[in-house]
Design a protein around this motif. Structure first.
Motif, PDB file in Angstrom:
ATOM      1  N   TYR A 188      -1.695  38.316  46.962  1.00 45.14           N
ATOM      2  CA  TYR A 188      -3.082  37.847  46.827  1.00 45.14           C
ATOM      3  C   TYR A 188      -3.964  38.944  46.233  1.00 45.14           C
ATOM      4  O   TYR A 188      -3.748  40.128  46.494  1.00 45.14           O
ATOM      5  CB  TYR A 188      -3.691  37.522  48.189  1.00 45.14           C
ATOM      6  CG  TYR A 188      -3.060  36.380  48.942  1.00 45.14           C
ATOM      7  CD1 TYR A 188      -3.352  35.053  48.622  1.00 45.14           C
ATOM      8  CD2 TYR A 188      -2.202  36.624  50.017  1.00 45.14           C
ATOM      9  CE1 TYR A 188      -2.797  34.001  49.353  1.00 45.14           C
ATOM     10  CE2 TYR A 188      -1.648  35.581  50.745  1.00 45.14           C
ATOM     11  CZ  TYR A 188      -1.952  34.275  50.405  1.00 45.14           C
ATOM     12  OH  TYR A 188      -1.408  33.250  51.135  1.00 45.14           O
ATOM     13  N   THR A 236      -7.380  34.730  45.172  1.00 48.20           N
ATOM     14  CA  THR A 236      -6.444  33.955  44.350  1.00 48.20           C
ATOM     15  C   THR A 236      -5.045  34.546  44.512  1.00 48.20           C
ATOM     16  O   THR A 236      -4.880  35.636  45.054  1.00 48.20           O
ATOM     17  CB  THR A 236      -6.848  33.984  42.857  1.00 48.20           C
ATOM     18  OG1 THR A 236      -6.841  35.340  42.419  1.00 48.20           O
ATOM     19  CG2 THR A 236      -8.225  33.386  42.631  1.00 48.20           C
ATOM     20  N   GLU A 237      -4.061  33.806  44.015  1.00 49.44           N
ATOM     21  CA  GLU A 237      -2.670  34.249  44.176  1.00 49.44           C
ATOM     22  C   GLU A 237      -2.178  34.896  42.885  1.00 49.44           C
ATOM     23  O   GLU A 237      -2.396  34.361  41.797  1.00 49.44           O
ATOM     24  CB  GLU A 237      -1.791  33.048  44.548  1.00 49.44           C
ATOM     25  CG  GLU A 237      -2.201  32.467  45.890  1.00 49.44           C
ATOM     26  CD  GLU A 237      -1.463  31.201  46.270  1.00 49.44           C
ATOM     27  OE1 GLU A 237      -0.505  30.819  45.569  1.00 49.44           O
ATOM     28  OE2 GLU A 237      -1.878  30.587  47.278  1.00 49.44           O
ATOM     29  N   PHE A 238      -1.545  36.026  43.028  1.00 53.63           N
ATOM     30  CA  PHE A 238      -0.956  36.741  41.890  1.00 53.63           C
ATOM     31  C   PHE A 238       0.458  37.137  42.287  1.00 53.63           C
ATOM     32  O   PHE A 238       0.635  37.873  43.248  1.00 53.63           O
ATOM     33  CB  PHE A 238      -1.747  38.016  41.567  1.00 53.63           C
ATOM     34  CG  PHE A 238      -2.841  37.797  40.578  1.00 53.63           C
ATOM     35  CD1 PHE A 238      -4.054  37.296  40.975  1.00 53.63           C
ATOM     36  CD2 PHE A 238      -2.634  38.092  39.243  1.00 53.63           C
ATOM     37  CE1 PHE A 238      -5.066  37.085  40.063  1.00 53.63           C
ATOM     38  CE2 PHE A 238      -3.641  37.890  38.320  1.00 53.63           C
ATOM     39  CZ  PHE A 238      -4.862  37.376  38.729  1.00 53.63           C
ATOM     40  N   LEU A 242       0.368  44.370  42.064  1.00 55.02           N
ATOM     41  CA  LEU A 242      -0.646  44.979  41.207  1.00 55.02           C
ATOM     42  C   LEU A 242      -0.955  46.368  41.717  1.00 55.02           C
ATOM     43  O   LEU A 242      -0.975  46.600  42.920  1.00 55.02           O
ATOM     44  CB  LEU A 242      -1.932  44.153  41.263  1.00 55.02           C
ATOM     45  CG  LEU A 242      -1.852  42.782  40.614  1.00 55.02           C
ATOM     46  CD1 LEU A 242      -2.992  41.921  41.109  1.00 55.02           C
ATOM     47  CD2 LEU A 242      -1.929  42.931  39.116  1.00 55.02           C
ATOM     48  N   PRO A 248      -6.853  42.484  36.658  1.00 47.50           N
ATOM     49  CA  PRO A 248      -6.505  41.107  36.343  1.00 47.50           C
ATOM     50  C   PRO A 248      -7.758  40.273  36.079  1.00 47.50           C
ATOM     51  O   PRO A 248      -8.865  40.686  36.407  1.00 47.50           O
ATOM     52  CB  PRO A 248      -5.800  40.632  37.615  1.00 47.50           C
ATOM     53  CG  PRO A 248      -6.313  41.504  38.693  1.00 47.50           C
ATOM     54  CD  PRO A 248      -6.661  42.808  38.067  1.00 47.50           C
ATOM     55  N   ASN A 252      -7.883  31.210  37.567  1.00 45.14           N
ATOM     56  CA  ASN A 252      -7.491  30.041  38.347  1.00 45.14           C
ATOM     57  C   ASN A 252      -8.144  28.763  37.812  1.00 45.14           C
ATOM     58  O   ASN A 252      -9.354  28.588  37.902  1.00 45.14           O
ATOM     59  CB  ASN A 252      -7.909  30.298  39.797  1.00 45.14           C
ATOM     60  CG  ASN A 252      -7.305  29.303  40.721  1.00 45.14           C
ATOM     61  OD1 ASN A 252      -7.502  28.117  40.535  1.00 45.14           O
ATOM     62  ND2 ASN A 252      -6.573  29.782  41.694  1.00 45.14           N
ATOM     63  N   PRO A 276      -6.407  44.014  44.971  1.00 47.16           N
ATOM     64  CA  PRO A 276      -5.075  43.553  45.367  1.00 47.16           C
ATOM     65  C   PRO A 276      -4.909  43.797  46.870  1.00 47.16           C
ATOM     66  O   PRO A 276      -5.280  44.864  47.371  1.00 47.16           O
ATOM     67  CB  PRO A 276      -4.123  44.451  44.564  1.00 47.16           C
ATOM     68  CG  PRO A 276      -4.960  45.043  43.483  1.00 47.16           C
ATOM     69  CD  PRO A 276      -6.351  45.114  43.999  1.00 47.16           C
TER      70      PRO A 276
END
Ligand SMILES: Cc1cc2nc3c(=O)[nH]c(=O)nc-3n(C[C@H](O)[C@H](O)[C@H](O)COP(=O)(O)OP(=O)(O)OC[C@H]3O[C@@H](n4cnc5c(N)ncnc54)[C@H](O)[C@@H]3O)c2cc1C
Length: 403
Positions: A188, A236-238, A242, A248, A252, A276
């Protein structure tokens, strides 16, 4: 003051400052080594729940926190694509009464850090060394020998009863002194921003927190009226790990399809900062005369807004136990026994929230039906195990009665 009444702390974040204050109230001499050149907290909001507030009150900070915080009436929960909330969590007066007069508040992180820092200034037995480049620790068995190296200043030698790592998620005390592991990337990213309260217009009520559940994202918005601002955290989901240096982009698509959220995001003129999210799970919180607390020991996802609260609880209890137990192994063992299960349970709850907040259909339909079927009071009562907790575990905390 001799080494047996001296404690060395690495890190002047929320855990380190709270611990220093609590220890100083018990008569310890405290030396904190901080890598930054000043008390620096990132510009964003944080929620201070009653369990953490109890410790801050014990440290004499109640009025200061009240002056710099806001007590939201509750939390409106929205689900993706709907402009009206599906449920409400009651806070405000209801929470205050439920938790014996202790409120649920939101405030700016820098205000909390500054109030803690200001409070340390009243204690000549607290010394904060800034611009620290390295802290070398040698465990002598009956004490620790510490050498604090600073930028442009002579090294500072110290013999202390214990070395405490309050040095956050990337703690070198954990990885070097306790041979612990590096933090785990969660998948996340939290995006944080603040904006002028008037820019929020009528998009959301300004007396409460708003929580949006999406399919692979969630967003939390709350007002900080003391600063005429509001705070936004978007998660958000990554998939890929990171590093701090990566920047980033918020990409989304489902988020963008929600008109209310798009409008909120457009009302923010300042840049978003990406965080991150990492967590730490370890059984080893102490070894010999060295221990860790706060994020260094149990960094967690912020989805229950409890990371700092757990750090504050840790600190209040650690000081209380160090004041009553002269042997470090006994003191740290007792402290970990009382803290580990609770911190782990809160970590697990935070992780579970990430799953629940980001559900997609058909799972989210069931989730929404359950949540909408509960009363605003029941939503809070479910969390009594977090908020009603006695952080001092029945012991006399750092605010002994007046003589
Ligand atoms: C998006 C987001 C939202 C959050 N919201 C909430 C919330 O609403 N409520 C809540 O309770 N928690 C919240 N948290 C969690 C909270 O921010 C952390 O749990 C808390 O700040 C941890 O405090 P700490 O003192 O342990 O660590 P930190 O705040 O990281 O402090 C560590 C300190 O140690 C210093 N340091 C590090 N390494 C060294 C070194 N080698 N030498 C000297 N100094 C060093 C650092 O400079 C820093 O000052 C949130 C976190 C995130 C990411």
């Amino acid at each position: 003051m001799g080494p047996e009444k001296t404690i060395s702390i690495n890190g002047a974040g929320i855990a380190g400052l709270t611990l220093a204050l609590a220890l100083a109230k018990f008569g310890f001499r405290v030396v904190i080594a901080e890598q930054h050149h000043e008390i620096s907290e990132f510009g964003a909001g944080m929620q201070i729940s009653p369990n953490a507030r109890r410790v801050l009150t014990e440290l004499g900070l109640d009025d200061a926190i009240t002056a710099h915080s806001f007590e939201p009436e509750g939390i409106d929960i929205y689900r993706h694509g709907k402009s009206d909330p599906i449920s409400h969590v009651k806070l405000g007066q209801f929470a205050k009464q439920r938790y014996q007069g202790t409120p649920y508040a939101v405030m700016h992180r820098a205000d909390l850090a500054q109030q803690l820092y200001k409070a340390t200034k009243a204690f000549p037995n607290i010394e904060i060394l800034f611009g620290v480049t390295k802290t070398r620790v040698e465990d002598l068995g009956d004490a620790v020998s510490v050498m604090i190296e600073r930028e442009g200043k002579p090294s500072y030698p110290l013999t202390a009863r214990a070395q405490i790592g309050a040095d956050g998620v990337r703690s070198v005390t954990r990885t070097e002194s306790l041979s612990g592991q590096r933090p785990q990337y969660s998948g996340y990213v939290a995006w944080r921003a603040m904006a002028d309260l008037e820019q929020l217009g009528n998009l959301l009520p300004k007396d409460r927190t708003s929580l949006f559940w999406g399919t692979d994202y969630h967003m939390v918005v709350y007002p900080l009226p003391q600063r005429d601002q509001f705070n936004v955290v978007l998660v958000t989901e990554f998939a890929l790990p990171l590093e701090d240096s990566d920047t980033p982009e918020i990409s989304n698509k489902s988020l963008r399809k929600n008109s209310k959220l798009s409008a909120i995001m457009e009302s923010i003129s300042d840049p978003w900062t990406a965080w991150p999210l990492f967590s730490v799970k370890t059984e080893t919180w102490h070894k010999g005369n060295v221990a860790i607390l706060g994020d260094a020991a149990h960094a967690m996802l912020p989805f229950q807004a409890q990371g700092a609260a757990m750090s504050i609880e840790d600190a209040g209890l650690m000081a209380t136990i160090l004041a009553s137990e002269t042997d470090n192994a006994t003191a740290f063992g007792k402290w970990q026994n009382l803290r580990h299960a609770r911190a782990t349970k809160v970590q697990d709850q935070s992780q579970k929230n990430g799953f629940v907040f980001h559900m997609s259909p058909p799972l989210s339909w069931g989730r929404d039906a359950v949540v909408a079927g509960k009363s605003a009071e029941a939503h809070l009562e479910r969390l009594d195990w977090i908020y009603a907790h006695d952080p001092f575990e029945g012991m006399v905390g750092p605010n002994p009665p007046e003589e």
